[in-house]
Design an enzyme around this catalytic site. Structure first.
Site, PDB file in Angstrom:
ATOM      1  N   ASP A  41      38.972 -16.444 -26.447  1.00  0.00           N
ATOM      2  CA  ASP A  41      37.759 -16.428 -25.628  1.00  0.00           C
ATOM      3  C   ASP A  41      37.035 -17.752 -25.778  1.00  0.00           C
ATOM      4  OD1 ASP A  41      36.051 -13.915 -24.271  1.00  0.00           O
ATOM      5  OD2 ASP A  41      34.800 -15.627 -24.851  1.00  0.00           O
ATOM      6  N   ASP A  64      39.692 -22.119 -24.256  1.00  0.00           N
ATOM      7  CA  ASP A  64      39.238 -22.531 -22.928  1.00  0.00           C
ATOM      8  C   ASP A  64      40.484 -22.565 -22.050  1.00  0.00           C
ATOM      9  OD1 ASP A  64      38.359 -23.716 -20.609  1.00  0.00           O
ATOM     10  OD2 ASP A  64      37.898 -25.667 -21.524  1.00  0.00           O
ATOM     11  N   VAL A  65      40.656 -21.556 -21.215  1.00  0.00           N
ATOM     12  CA  VAL A  65      41.886 -21.457 -20.418  1.00  0.00           C
ATOM     13  C   VAL A  65      42.018 -22.572 -19.396  1.00  0.00           C
ATOM     14  CG1 VAL A  65      42.123 -18.948 -20.702  1.00  0.00           C
ATOM     15  CG2 VAL A  65      40.817 -19.857 -18.747  1.00  0.00           C
ATOM     16  N   TYR A 157      36.495 -16.357  -4.713  1.00  0.00           N
ATOM     17  CA  TYR A 157      37.000 -15.368  -5.677  1.00  0.00           C
ATOM     18  C   TYR A 157      38.129 -14.565  -5.051  1.00  0.00           C
ATOM     19  CZ  TYR A 157      37.116 -11.206  -8.647  1.00  0.00           C
ATOM     20  OH  TYR A 157      37.530 -10.159  -9.447  1.00  0.00           O
TER      21      TYR A 157
END
Length: 298
Positions: A41, A64-65, A157
């Site tokens: 996360d 941090d993706v 989105y």
């Protein structure tokens, strides 16, 4: 004859965005099945706190993706500490709401970076590792009902979730054609009672679900692999038959049931302010990644 469920005992499972909401609920339920969970996360403190609540061998780490090199390093660290990754749950996602002309470039890039590019990168990394071992594995990509039904007020989105759905289903075909022993599942929840849906009114046609409902669906998909999962299950028939309904009829039905304005009317809701402020800071690695991805000039 009923299929025998796959055991999740001792499986190493990575969950992105696992500190809260769907990710945290999934970690909890998988741990109850005997899985060893790694929670990544952006909020490292929250990841560690959630891992502590999950218990057992669960670990929480900063992730941090949108920083792909950092994402890879995170997976390397998980494998050093827990062993080879058996399951990757690409759960991290953000849903800032805005009319398209009001959406900033930064917000657009953040959604694509978190909701799509991170899913693709995480999937690539998982597939490479699983293929190298030859033992197979399972990738779960959390999409959304918006991956099938457009959401006004959340166009970007919606676009990212359509992409996640298509990406996942294309890979299902690819793995099947190549006889690759890796399963992939796209999960399509309706409105989930998390921060993402703050300020949104219920759609009369689909009841909202809880993070625990989605987590249960993920666990079931891991036990009984399938390419697409809908939460609630009752949504499955509507999604499958919706493509057969003329667009005007579908739009009329969406309007009657309240879906047309569910997100539009939530844009200015004070209930969303805290969430919107937080997700505005959710992709710190996106700019660095864009620079790293640029082709070198001659």
């Amino acid at each position: 004859m009923a299929r025998k469920p796959r055991s999740l005992a001792d499986k190493v499972v990575v969950i992105t965005g696992g500190g809260r909401g769907i990710g945290a609920a999934t970690a909890m339920q998988l741990a109850q099945e005997g899985a060893v969970v790694a929670i990544g996360d952006l909020d490292e403190t929250l990841a560690k706190e959630t891992a502590s609540r999950v218990g057992g061998k669960a670990v929480g780490m900063a992730l941090d993706v949108t920083d792909h090199a950092g994402f890879t390093t995170f997976l390397d660290q998980v494998e050093r500490e827990l062993g080879p990754i058996d399951v990757l749950v690409n759960n991290a996602g953000i849903m800032p709401l805005a009319r398209i002309e009001d959406e900033s470039h930064a917000t657009t890039h953040a959604q694509v970076a978190v909701n799509l590019l991170a899913v693709i990168h995480g999937t690539k990394e998982a597939v490479r590792r699983m293929k190298a071992r030859g033992a197979g594995g399972h990738i779960v990509n959390i999409s959304s009902a918006a991956g099938r039904v457009p959401v006004a007020g959340g166009a970007t989105y919606t676009g990212t979730k359509h992409a996640v759905s298509g990406f996942s289903n294309a890979l299902h075909i690819e793995f099947t054609a190549d006889r690759t022993p890796i399963d992939i599942t796209a999960v399509h929840p309706a409105i989930v009672r998390t921060e993402l849906s703050k300020g949104m009114k219920d759609n009369k046609g689909v009841h909202p679900v809880t993070p625990e409902d989605v987590a249960a669906a993920v666990v079931d998909a891991l036990k009984f692999p399938k390419p697409n999962v809908y939460v609630p299950k009752s949504m499955s028939l509507a999604m499958k038959t919706g493509a057969l309904v003329p667009q005007r009829v579908g739009e009329w039905l969406n309007r009657v049931l309240g879906g047309e304005r569910a997100a539009l009317d939530a844009i200015a809701s004070p209930a969303r302010q805290e969430y919107e402020n937080r997700v505005a800071q959710s992709a710190p690695g996106a700019e660095k990644q864009r620079s790293a991805d640029k082709e070198p000039t001659a």
